[in-house]
Design an enzyme around this catalytic site. Sequence first.
Site, short mmCIF file in Angstrom:
data_model
loop_
_atom_site.label_atom_id
_atom_site.label_comp_id
_atom_site.label_asym_id
_atom_site.label_seq_id
_atom_site.Cartn_x
_atom_site.Cartn_y
_atom_site.Cartn_z
N ALA A 214 0.84 -1.21 0.00
CA ALA A 214 0.00 0.00 0.00
C ALA A 214 0.88 1.25 0.00
O ALA A 214 1.92 1.28 0.65
CB ALA A 214 -0.90 0.00 1.23
N PRO A 215 0.46 2.30 -0.72
CA PRO A 215 1.23 3.55 -0.73
C PRO A 215 1.34 4.13 0.68
O PRO A 215 0.42 3.95 1.49
CB PRO A 215 0.40 4.48 -1.61
N PHE B 122 3.92 5.14 4.27
CA PHE B 122 5.03 4.60 5.05
C PHE B 122 4.83 3.11 5.27
O PHE B 122 3.73 2.67 5.59
CB PHE B 122 5.11 5.29 6.41
N LYS B 123 5.88 2.36 5.12
CA LYS B 123 5.76 0.92 5.35
C LYS B 123 5.57 0.65 6.83
O LYS B 123 6.21 1.31 7.67
CB LYS B 123 7.02 0.21 4.86
N GLY B 124 4.74 -0.28 7.16
CA GLY B 124 4.48 -0.56 8.57
C GLY B 124 5.60 -1.34 9.21
O GLY B 124 6.30 -2.10 8.54
N THR B 125 5.78 -1.15 10.50
CA THR B 125 6.76 -1.95 11.24
C THR B 125 6.09 -3.18 11.86
O THR B 125 6.74 -4.14 12.21
CB THR B 125 7.43 -1.12 12.36
N LYS C 146 -4.42 -6.32 5.15
CA LYS C 146 -3.29 -6.21 6.08
C LYS C 146 -3.05 -7.51 6.78
O LYS C 146 -4.00 -8.20 7.14
CB LYS C 146 -3.68 -5.26 7.23
N ASP D 113 -13.92 0.21 10.59
CA ASP D 113 -14.31 -1.13 10.97
C ASP D 113 -13.25 -2.07 10.41
O ASP D 113 -12.77 -1.89 9.30
CB ASP D 113 -15.68 -1.47 10.36
N1 ATP Z 1 -6.90 1.67 5.71
C1 ATP Z 1 -5.82 2.09 5.04
N2 ATP Z 1 -5.94 2.86 3.95
C2 ATP Z 1 -4.85 3.27 3.25
N3 ATP Z 1 -3.60 2.93 3.56
C3 ATP Z 1 -3.40 2.16 4.64
C4 ATP Z 1 -4.49 1.70 5.44
N4 ATP Z 1 -3.98 0.95 6.43
C5 ATP Z 1 -2.64 0.95 6.24
N5 ATP Z 1 -2.28 1.67 5.17
C6 ATP Z 1 -0.91 1.90 4.66
O1 ATP Z 1 -0.08 0.86 5.10
C7 ATP Z 1 0.93 1.36 5.96
C8 ATP Z 1 1.17 0.41 7.10
O2 ATP Z 1 -0.05 0.18 7.81
P1 ATP Z 1 -0.15 0.34 9.39
O3 ATP Z 1 0.09 1.73 9.79
O4 ATP Z 1 -1.40 -0.30 9.83
O5 ATP Z 1 1.11 -0.55 9.79
P2 ATP Z 1 1.88 -0.63 11.17
O6 ATP Z 1 2.94 -1.62 10.98
O7 ATP Z 1 0.90 -0.90 12.24
O8 ATP Z 1 2.47 0.83 11.30
P3 ATP Z 1 3.45 1.34 12.45
O9 ATP Z 1 4.81 0.96 12.05
O10 ATP Z 1 3.23 2.83 12.45
O11 ATP Z 1 2.98 0.67 13.72
C9 ATP Z 1 0.46 2.73 6.40
O12 ATP Z 1 1.54 3.59 6.66
C10 ATP Z 1 -0.32 3.19 5.18
O13 ATP Z 1 0.55 3.72 4.23
#
Ligand code: ATP
Length: 610
Positions: free
Chosen positions: A359-360, A362-365, A380, A419
């Site tokens: 997904a565009p 920041f990449k999640g950790t 996800k 949700d």
């Molecule tokens: N509902 C959504 N709509 C659009 N993009 C999303 C959505 N959920 C996640 N993303 C994208 O995916 C990326 C990672 O998702 P998310 O923030 O849930 O991961 P994370 O690993 O929990 O993040 P962090 O490292 O901040 O804890 C987000 O930065 C965003 O770019």
Amino acid sequence: MTAPVSHTRARPLGAAEIEHATRIAEPDFDLLDALYRTDDPDDQARLLARVVLSAFDNYYTVSRRIPALAQSAFEARDWPVTVRLSKTRIGLYTACIDQLVPLLKAGLPELATDEQLWPAAEAELLAGIEGRYEADFAFAFWQSLRRKLVSDEWRPVSYDAGATARRTASPAAVLKTTTTTLPITAEVIAGILDDAGFRVRWRDRDGDAALAAQAIAAALEPLGPRPGEPVKIEIADSGFFRNRGACLVGRIKLRDRGDMPMRNLPLLIALLNEKDGLVVDAVLTDSDELQYAFSSTLANYHATNPRYHELARLLHELMPKRPLGTQYSCIGFHHLGKVAVMTEILAEHRRTKEKLATAPGFKGTVAIAFTMPSSAYVLKIIRDHPTDDYKFDYFDGLDEVLRKYNLVHEIDRAGSMLDNIIYSNVKLDRAMFAPELLDELLEAGIGTVTLDRDALVFRHLIVQIKLTPLPLYLANASAAEARTAVINLGDCIKNNAAADIFNKDLDGRNYGVSRIRKVYLFDYDAVEPLTSVTVRRDGAVPGEFENGMVFRPPEMLEGLRIDDPGLRRAFRDAHPELMQADYWEDLQRALRDGKVPKVMNYPASRRLRR
Ligand SMILES: Nc1ncnc2c1ncn2[C@@H]1O[C@H](COP(=O)(O)OP(=O)(O)OP(=O)(O)O)[C@@H](O)[C@H]1O
């Protein structure tokens, strides 16, 4: 004008009455007994199908009673009952499945591995539900149960509706039409209000009808209305009940007039039941406003009309920016919504031939999020272990993160959290994935994803509506749009706080902007109950050690990481209290006292009497 119906005083429902009406009947022990005893495969298949169908019927009977109970609670102004009914409804499906699963596991352990019995029983079940309106629902129940029974296996059970899928569902079947001419008069509106059939009196029906007619006339103005022009008002033949409110939903239709094409105006009449009677609180005629009021990010409405497919279609026609699958959840059909969302994702892929890719943003950790460019959804998974950039010292673990996502699905989300649709054991064709994502998913050492020939099998898969992540939105927005988004971000934080949710990862990149420009939190691995957070007034003391979660409101702005000084100022000016300990402590106190602040789900400007 239609003569008012006679009003009996609404009677509050007694606890025993609600308990009785929402109690799930016991499973059919005679059938279960017969199932345990037989060795004949045909009998086993037939009996298994009957046992499950009888459990589904028990579920469906109770779930259909709830909207009528919600109407009675609304009429009696019995708000604690309303809250209880919502809680009961959301847990009912799983409760019915969980009632049966241990019995089947204990009495028929071979069900977890028997390859022959399931298809034969499924054929029996399909024959048993043929022709029923809710056949697809019964089938979804069957599949959920099967998924639970084989949950220890890497054997996914499809979320497809199969033969029970309903191809067409015309909203016409749930609409009541009033035909008249412009201008729409107060008498016509009063007739529609009467037609809704409430058993309590209106405070000032005629006064409200006159104000509503004025609001509608103003909303029709841009559509070039002409006095005497024929008009149809189509209203869903259903009450919609949620929290303290109810609404009537439909649309106003103007025909093709030669100089003007056909014109449609969505219509939501929001009702409250005040101490001195029913009132029309607001009239909404803008699709985005309807979508917000009907948001899937709030507790669902209980719809009294049982035709869920036609209602979901109607809602989709009125609010086309929200995908069809999620319209089911808005009226409490979460499990059918799950099936509909998966069906939609697969159809999107077939139609666009697009691949799922990261997904565009920041990449999640903690999570790996992926989507197709034109999909309405983001998928996800949660990693077993966070990546090295993880912000916190301690990771609670996959199960705890999933628990938080699940909690957000179940609580009243107060309008500012998405949700989460959580699937288990889902199989998706390998061909749906872009090669880089496929490599990442298979090589990141994620125990919950495996390759099964030409498909990926996911132990869990979270699906959310796709938003534009806030940093991306801000980078591309006009100055005015960016300012609005940042102010909406503050509202979002406040709404979540009102739902006792605090995101300890303050970072603005956890938020996104929807197609109707509302801001939502989409990342839940760092959410905590606000009431469990220690609010500090002072700055951090070097070397200080504190137990639990500590939050210093003056650090809020910095935590959000919004770089633009103008936007930081806009946020501070609109929400100065978010940087003050008093605000947070007062809210914590209110939440602990059970005084949950009101959440407004339509603009105050739409109220008829302000
Ligand atoms: N509902 C959504 N709509 C659009 N993009 C999303 C959505 N959920 C996640 N993303 C994208 O995916 C990326 C990672 O998702 P998310 O923030 O849930 O991961 P994370 O690993 O929990 O993040 P962090 O490292 O901040 O804890 C987000 O930065 C965003 O770019």
